[in-house]
Each structure stands twice: as C-alpha cells, then as structure tokens.
Scaffold this motif. Structure first.
Motif, short mmCIF file in Angstrom:
data_model
loop_
_atom_site.label_atom_id
_atom_site.label_comp_id
_atom_site.label_asym_id
_atom_site.label_seq_id
_atom_site.Cartn_x
_atom_site.Cartn_y
_atom_site.Cartn_z
N VAL A 1 -43.29 14.32 4.06
CA VAL A 1 -43.32 15.36 5.09
C VAL A 1 -44.33 14.99 6.18
O VAL A 1 -44.04 15.09 7.38
N VAL A 2 -45.49 14.52 5.75
CA VAL A 2 -46.54 14.12 6.69
C VAL A 2 -46.14 12.85 7.43
O VAL A 2 -46.22 12.77 8.67
N VAL A 3 -45.69 11.84 6.68
CA VAL A 3 -45.33 10.55 7.28
C VAL A 3 -44.20 10.72 8.28
O VAL A 3 -44.24 10.19 9.41
N SER A 4 -43.17 11.48 7.90
CA SER A 4 -42.03 11.69 8.79
C SER A 4 -42.46 12.42 10.06
O SER A 4 -42.06 12.06 11.17
N GLY A 5 -43.30 13.44 9.89
CA GLY A 5 -43.78 14.17 11.06
C GLY A 5 -44.56 13.29 12.02
O GLY A 5 -44.38 13.37 13.24
N ILE A 6 -45.40 12.41 11.47
CA ILE A 6 -46.20 11.50 12.31
C ILE A 6 -45.29 10.57 13.11
O ILE A 6 -45.43 10.43 14.34
N PHE A 7 -44.34 9.93 12.42
CA PHE A 7 -43.50 8.95 13.10
C PHE A 7 -42.50 9.59 14.05
O PHE A 7 -42.17 9.01 15.09
N ILE A 8 -42.02 10.78 13.72
CA ILE A 8 -41.11 11.48 14.64
C ILE A 8 -41.84 11.82 15.93
O ILE A 8 -41.29 11.68 17.03
N MET A 9 -43.10 12.24 15.82
CA MET A 9 -43.89 12.53 17.03
C MET A 9 -44.20 11.26 17.82
O MET A 9 -44.11 11.24 19.04
N LEU A 10 -44.57 10.19 17.11
CA LEU A 10 -44.91 8.94 17.79
C LEU A 10 -43.71 8.34 18.51
O LEU A 10 -43.85 7.76 19.60
N LEU A 11 -42.52 8.49 17.92
CA LEU A 11 -41.33 7.84 18.45
C LEU A 11 -40.44 8.76 19.28
O LEU A 11 -39.35 8.36 19.68
N SER A 12 -40.90 9.97 19.50
CA SER A 12 -40.10 10.92 20.28
C SER A 12 -39.82 10.36 21.68
O SER A 12 -40.68 9.74 22.30
N SER A 13 -38.60 10.58 22.16
CA SER A 13 -38.23 10.10 23.50
C SER A 13 -38.82 10.98 24.60
O SER A 13 -38.79 10.62 25.78
N GLN A 14 -39.37 12.13 24.22
CA GLN A 14 -39.98 13.03 25.19
C GLN A 14 -41.45 13.24 24.83
O GLN A 14 -41.80 14.10 24.03
N GLY A 15 -42.30 12.44 25.39
CA GLY A 15 -43.74 12.58 25.18
C GLY A 15 -44.29 11.83 24.01
O GLY A 15 -45.49 11.94 23.74
N GLY A 16 -43.47 11.07 23.29
CA GLY A 16 -43.96 10.28 22.18
C GLY A 16 -44.85 9.15 22.66
O GLY A 16 -44.64 8.58 23.74
N LEU A 17 -45.87 8.81 21.87
CA LEU A 17 -46.83 7.80 22.27
C LEU A 17 -46.17 6.45 22.55
O LEU A 17 -46.48 5.79 23.55
N VAL A 18 -45.26 6.03 21.68
CA VAL A 18 -44.61 4.72 21.85
C VAL A 18 -43.82 4.67 23.15
O VAL A 18 -43.94 3.71 23.92
N ASN A 19 -43.03 5.69 23.42
CA ASN A 19 -42.23 5.70 24.65
C ASN A 19 -43.10 5.90 25.89
O ASN A 19 -42.76 5.41 26.97
N THR A 20 -44.22 6.57 25.74
CA THR A 20 -45.16 6.70 26.87
C THR A 20 -45.72 5.34 27.25
O THR A 20 -45.82 5.00 28.44
N VAL A 21 -46.06 4.53 26.24
CA VAL A 21 -46.55 3.17 26.49
C VAL A 21 -45.45 2.32 27.12
O VAL A 21 -45.68 1.56 28.07
N LEU A 22 -44.22 2.44 26.60
CA LEU A 22 -43.10 1.67 27.14
C LEU A 22 -42.84 2.03 28.61
O LEU A 22 -42.57 1.16 29.44
#
Length: 240
Positions: free
Chosen positions: A62-83
């Motif tokens: 539950v925790v791991v999925s929540g972290i990665f879903i937030m990081l990889l979100s196409s709207q405001g996710g950290l990874v996509n923000t860097v990209l």
C-alpha cells in the motif's frame, strides 16, 4: 465454466507473462547483489548497505504503490516534472500497458531484491576461504574467483530456488497488482489472484473461486515436478 470464461484466460495469461518476465529480469538480481555485498570488505559499510537494501521488504505494498504512483504521475509527478524540465513530454507510466509492466517489474525487484539475497549470502559464507587463497596463488583475478568459486559454490542454492520459482509460476501476490492496477491497464494487470478476489469475494462465487484455485494448484504441481525432472537430467541438481 472457468474454462469458458474470457476473464479467466486473460488473468491466466497475465499471471504467466508477469511471472516469466519476473524470473528473467528479477531472478539474477539477488545473486548479483549477494556477490557484490560479499566483496565489500569493510564490515560497517557492508552492514549499512545490507540494512538499506533489506528495508523496502518491510514496507507494505500500500505504501510502496502510493509512493511510486505519486512519483510517476503524469500530472505533477516528480519523474515527469524532471522530464519536462529537459523538454520531454510527460509519460503516462501507470496508464500505458508497456510502461505499467516495466514499473510493476522494477518495483517488485526494488522491494524484494535485498531480502531475497539473504539466502545467497548465507550460501556464500559456507564456501571454504581456502579456495580463494589457492586460486589467488594460482593467478586468478577477482572475476575468475567469482565465476569459478563463488557461483559454483552457490549453484545448488540457485538451482533449488529456480525450481521453486518455476513451480510457483501460476501463483502471484495479490497486493501489488491490485494496488498498482487500474482500469486503463486491466488487460495486463488482471491476474489470477485479483480474478479470484473479484469473483469469489465481491460476487460471492465461492465455488468458482475454488475451482480456479484448484486448477492453479494442479498446474503448479505439474510445473514443479517437470522442472525438477529437467534440472536433474541437465545439471544433476534438484529438490529430490
């Protein structure tokens, strides 16, 4: 009724595909990590590295999925923000089938690689240190020692765990695909465990879910016996 169900065969195919990819991509990881940790000579540094890689195992999906879903979100996710800062368009990691499978495999490896390496670390400690000393005197470099001594010494453990992994090919955890899946990728995220949950618990089809579980267990048993037989013929290593 199970065999006539399209949803079952989709879940069956997805379970098989995800597990096969998991073996190809993830099975060598703990072996490599165990060898790398074994080569770290400073005890404190090795203990710190072990604690670091073991930690994700104790986190809930539950925790791991929540972290990665937030990081990889196409709207405001950290990874996509860097990209986007590099001029790259946002990637819908969790909404595209191919990207979702990659995220599924990588998160599974990240969470369990440290914990799965414990068995290999224990197997490596049972190798006689005199073998390394003798090989060093004979002129073997570090790579030669790893290839001919370390890997050879843990070969029975590798074969045993591979047989057990292959014998469990049609079983898959419930939490990860359930927490990370969504309707956009249901064609690849729906697996047997989530299929049983939907039909057995949500729809109260207990007899249907039992039939699926029985079929799954029978196939796993056949796979286990078959892989063990092949392993005995090829490498003379097996469970029995």
């Amino acid at each position: 009724e199970v065999f006539r169900s399209r949803d079952f065969w989709v879940a069956f195919k997805n379970t098989l595909v995800l597990n096969i990819l998991g073996v190809i991509v993830g099975f060598p990881g703990p072996i490599i990590l165990a060898i790398m940790l074994n080569e770290v000579k400073k005890e404190k540094l090795r203990s710190f590295m072990q604690a670091t890689v073991y930690l994700p195992h104790f986190l809930s999906w539950v925790v791991v999925s929540g972290i990665f879903i937030m990081l990889l979100s196409s709207q405001g996710g950290l990874v996509n923000t860097v990209l986007e800062s590099f001029g790259i368009k946002p990637i819908p990691f969790m909404m595209k089938r191919g990207w979702w499978i990659c995220v599924y495999l990588l998160t599974g490896i990240w969470k369990e690689i440290g914990w799965n390496s414990i068995i290999y670390m224990a197997a490596i400690t049972n190798i006689d240190p005199a073998l390394y000393e003798a090989s060093y005197i004979d002129g073997a470099n570090k790579w030669n020692q790893i290839w001919h001594i370390t890997l050879s010494g843990i070969k029975p453990t590798i074969v045993l765990l591979l047989i057990l992994k292959m014998g469990n090919m049609l079983s898959i955890g419930f939490e990860q695909p359930f927490m990370m899946g969504n309707s956009a990728v249901s064609d690849v995220s729906e697996v047997i465990s989530t299929h049983v949950y939907v039909y057995g618990l949500q729809n109260n089809r207990y007899s249907y879910a039992t039939a699926v579980g029985l079929f799954q267990s029978v196939l796993n048993f056949i796979l286990l016996v078959s892989v063990n037989f092949i392993s005995k013929k090829v490498s003379e290593e097996g469970i029995w």
